[in-house]
Write a protein that holds these residues in place. Sequence first.
Motif, PDB file in Angstrom:
ATOM      1  N   GLU A  37     -30.463  -6.616 -26.922  1.00  0.00           N
ATOM      2  CA  GLU A  37     -29.755  -7.839 -27.347  1.00  0.00           C
ATOM      3  C   GLU A  37     -30.740  -8.812 -27.991  1.00  0.00           C
ATOM      4  OE1 GLU A  37     -26.587 -11.082 -25.591  1.00  0.00           O
ATOM      5  OE2 GLU A  37     -27.377  -9.536 -24.295  1.00  0.00           O
ATOM      6  N   ARG A  38     -30.282  -9.463 -29.047  1.00  0.00           N
ATOM      7  CA  ARG A  38     -31.156 -10.357 -29.803  1.00  0.00           C
ATOM      8  C   ARG A  38     -30.615 -11.775 -29.818  1.00  0.00           C
ATOM      9  NH1 ARG A  38     -31.175  -5.410 -33.278  1.00  0.00           N
ATOM     10  NH2 ARG A  38     -33.184  -4.494 -32.822  1.00  0.00           N
ATOM     11  N   GLY A  39     -31.516 -12.701 -30.141  1.00  0.00           N
ATOM     12  CA  GLY A  39     -31.126 -14.105 -30.221  1.00  0.00           C
ATOM     13  C   GLY A  39     -31.968 -14.836 -31.243  1.00  0.00           C
ATOM     14  N   TRP A  40     -31.763 -16.135 -31.303  1.00  0.00           N
ATOM     15  CA  TRP A  40     -32.450 -16.989 -32.274  1.00  0.00           C
ATOM     16  C   TRP A  40     -33.287 -18.016 -31.534  1.00  0.00           C
ATOM     17  CZ3 TRP A  40     -28.030 -14.487 -32.890  1.00  0.00           C
ATOM     18  CH2 TRP A  40     -27.770 -13.879 -34.117  1.00  0.00           C
ATOM     19  N   SER A  41     -34.527 -18.171 -31.955  1.00  0.00           N
ATOM     20  CA  SER A  41     -35.390 -19.206 -31.403  1.00  0.00           C
ATOM     21  C   SER A  41     -35.007 -20.540 -32.040  1.00  0.00           C
ATOM     22  CB  SER A  41     -36.857 -18.891 -31.681  1.00  0.00           C
ATOM     23  OG  SER A  41     -37.113 -18.948 -33.067  1.00  0.00           O
ATOM     24  N   LEU A  42     -35.286 -21.615 -31.331  1.00  0.00           N
ATOM     25  CA  LEU A  42     -34.990 -22.938 -31.893  1.00  0.00           C
ATOM     26  C   LEU A  42     -35.775 -23.212 -33.176  1.00  0.00           C
ATOM     27  CD1 LEU A  42     -34.476 -25.200 -28.763  1.00  0.00           C
ATOM     28  CD2 LEU A  42     -32.768 -24.176 -30.258  1.00  0.00           C
ATOM     29  N   PRO A  43     -37.045 -22.785 -33.275  1.00  0.00           N
ATOM     30  CA  PRO A  43     -37.744 -22.990 -34.551  1.00  0.00           C
ATOM     31  C   PRO A  43     -37.068 -22.273 -35.727  1.00  0.00           C
ATOM     32  CG  PRO A  43     -39.335 -22.588 -32.821  1.00  0.00           C
ATOM     33  CD  PRO A  43     -37.976 -22.335 -32.223  1.00  0.00           C
ATOM     34  N   ALA A  44     -36.551 -21.073 -35.501  1.00  0.00           N
ATOM     35  CA  ALA A  44     -35.865 -20.356 -36.586  1.00  0.00           C
ATOM     36  C   ALA A  44     -34.583 -21.081 -36.972  1.00  0.00           C
ATOM     37  CB  ALA A  44     -35.555 -18.926 -36.160  1.00  0.00           C
ATOM     38  N   LEU A  45     -33.858 -21.571 -35.977  1.00  0.00           N
ATOM     39  CA  LEU A  45     -32.636 -22.316 -36.268  1.00  0.00           C
ATOM     40  C   LEU A  45     -32.951 -23.629 -36.975  1.00  0.00           C
ATOM     41  CD1 LEU A  45     -30.592 -21.743 -33.000  1.00  0.00           C
ATOM     42  CD2 LEU A  45     -30.152 -20.764 -35.269  1.00  0.00           C
ATOM     43  N   THR A  46     -34.040 -24.278 -36.580  1.00  0.00           N
ATOM     44  CA  THR A  46     -34.436 -25.533 -37.215  1.00  0.00           C
ATOM     45  C   THR A  46     -34.756 -25.315 -38.693  1.00  0.00           C
ATOM     46  OG1 THR A  46     -35.289 -26.393 -35.128  1.00  0.00           O
ATOM     47  CG2 THR A  46     -36.095 -27.443 -37.141  1.00  0.00           C
ATOM     48  N   ALA A  47     -35.395 -24.201 -39.001  1.00  0.00           N
ATOM     49  CA  ALA A  47     -35.703 -23.903 -40.404  1.00  0.00           C
ATOM     50  C   ALA A  47     -34.427 -23.707 -41.213  1.00  0.00           C
ATOM     51  CB  ALA A  47     -36.584 -22.659 -40.495  1.00  0.00           C
ATOM     52  N   HIS A  48     -33.401 -23.177 -40.577  1.00  0.00           N
ATOM     53  CA  HIS A  48     -32.127 -22.926 -41.266  1.00  0.00           C
ATOM     54  C   HIS A  48     -31.274 -24.189 -41.348  1.00  0.00           C
ATOM     55  CE1 HIS A  48     -28.461 -20.974 -42.543  1.00  0.00           C
ATOM     56  NE2 HIS A  48     -27.837 -21.491 -41.509  1.00  0.00           N
ATOM     57  N   ASP A  49     -31.135 -24.901 -40.207  1.00  0.00           N
ATOM     58  CA  ASP A  49     -30.258 -26.079 -40.136  1.00  0.00           C
ATOM     59  C   ASP A  49     -30.717 -26.952 -38.968  1.00  0.00           C
ATOM     60  OD1 ASP A  49     -28.212 -27.930 -39.684  1.00  0.00           O
ATOM     61  OD2 ASP A  49     -26.623 -26.505 -40.111  1.00  0.00           O
ATOM     62  N   PRO A  50     -31.511 -27.987 -39.237  1.00  0.00           N
ATOM     63  CA  PRO A  50     -32.057 -28.818 -38.159  1.00  0.00           C
ATOM     64  C   PRO A  50     -30.992 -29.445 -37.250  1.00  0.00           C
ATOM     65  CG  PRO A  50     -33.195 -29.285 -40.200  1.00  0.00           C
ATOM     66  CD  PRO A  50     -32.040 -28.394 -40.546  1.00  0.00           C
TER      67      PRO A  50
END
Length: 77
Positions: free
Chosen positions: A47-60
């Motif tokens: 199972e995979r997920g998203w780190s907050l830094p990756a999400l921040t780069a996409h949409d803060p």
Amino acid sequence: MTESPIPVARLETIAAAAGVALLTLRRRLAAGRFPPADVRLPGRGNERGWSLPALTAHDPALAERVGRIIAALEVGE
């Protein structure tokens, strides 16, 4: 893709924070309009997920909402 002890969001959490249906977010992911998962969730097999830094780069703003949801879930543990 790495395993990480940092807060990681599952797709369901991101969909709730974005205010969209899970299916909508899955379609965006499949169409390349949402970044791929960057973290393997520890103890959950493949199972995979998203780190907050990756999400921040996409949409803060989305990352901030996801972070608040994760923090609220941790308080309830």
